[in-house]
Design a protein around this motif. Sequence first.
Motif, PDB file in Angstrom:
ATOM      1  N   MET A   1       0.840  -1.175   0.000  1.00  0.00           N
ATOM      2  CA  MET A   1       0.000   0.000   0.000  1.00  0.00           C
ATOM      3  C   MET A   1       0.888   1.242   0.000  1.00  0.00           C
ATOM      4  O   MET A   1       1.895   1.295   0.684  1.00  0.00           O
ATOM      5  N   ALA A   2       0.484   2.251  -0.771  1.00  0.00           N
ATOM      6  CA  ALA A   2       1.266   3.479  -0.873  1.00  0.00           C
ATOM      7  C   ALA A   2       1.155   4.288   0.414  1.00  0.00           C
ATOM      8  O   ALA A   2       0.113   4.301   1.075  1.00  0.00           O
ATOM      9  N   GLU A   3       2.216   4.956   0.725  1.00  0.00           N
ATOM     10  CA  GLU A   3       2.226   5.810   1.923  1.00  0.00           C
ATOM     11  C   GLU A   3       1.623   7.173   1.574  1.00  0.00           C
ATOM     12  O   GLU A   3       1.862   7.720   0.504  1.00  0.00           O
ATOM     13  N   HIS A   4       0.856   7.709   2.501  1.00  0.00           N
ATOM     14  CA  HIS A   4       0.257   9.024   2.320  1.00  0.00           C
ATOM     15  C   HIS A   4       1.280  10.096   2.670  1.00  0.00           C
ATOM     16  O   HIS A   4       1.914  10.053   3.717  1.00  0.00           O
ATOM     17  N   LYS A   5       1.446  11.057   1.761  1.00  0.00           N
ATOM     18  CA  LYS A   5       2.328  12.192   2.024  1.00  0.00           C
ATOM     19  C   LYS A   5       1.488  13.455   1.924  1.00  0.00           C
ATOM     20  O   LYS A   5       0.911  13.756   0.876  1.00  0.00           O
ATOM     21  N   HIS A   6       1.433  14.183   3.013  1.00  0.00           N
ATOM     22  CA  HIS A   6       0.596  15.376   3.110  1.00  0.00           C
ATOM     23  C   HIS A   6       1.047  16.436   2.106  1.00  0.00           C
ATOM     24  O   HIS A   6       2.223  16.753   2.008  1.00  0.00           O
TER      25      HIS A   6
END
Length: 44
Positions: free
Chosen positions: A1-6
Amino acid sequence: MAEHKHGEMDITTQEKTFAGFMKFTTWSVVFFVFLALFLLIFAS
């Protein structure tokens, strides 16, 4: 799963849509205020 980057999502379309909605809302309110004033003055 891709990491969320704000802050990396492209929101230009949402910003344009919101700006258009706010412009429409503003002009609608101005129109209805003038319509109400017109009716207040000239309607009998």
